[in-house]
Motif scaffolding. Sequence first.
Motif: not given
Length: 174
Positions: A130, A64, A126, A151
């Motif tokens: 993201s 992140h 999330e 991600v």
Amino acid sequence: MDRGRTRIAEDYHHDLQMLRSFLVAANASDLKRRSHGTRWTNEQLLFHMVFGYMVVRALLPLVHVLVRCPPSARSAFCRLLNAGTALSHPVNYLGSCAAAAVYNHRRMAFKLQRTIAALEAWLAAETTASLQRRTDFPDRWDPFFTPAMSVEQIYAYPSRHFAFHARQLALPAQ
């Protein structure tokens, strides 16, 4: 939850059930037997499969940060990690050998359950944006790592890793 997240969570629970069934079916000699195509025993390989989940749990906070860094910083960090590949493989092997003594067949299902619970909580929090963020990744460390990963792909990784290694177990048929 959208379909991607739902599928990831389903895969996590499938893996937990598989681990539990492997552990119930295996006796002490089964666990000490060498797995197929690795130097690990079945018990060590089972821990390594759990370890894939533990790695992602530890890695996600760093990911992140990386996804917000400039591309040059992400690329430099990835090159540094890839340069350490020769060291990462023996550490991965020996670490799983040693850790299987702590997170042995009596403890690894509980460890996986707790790790999955944490990953699922993070996954649920999330945003769609993201999950789509991407970063460079050390593709020499693992066959399921690619030069750039989202991600969401990182969340999906431990189940792919688990399924791959499950085929290498030398345990009684389920």
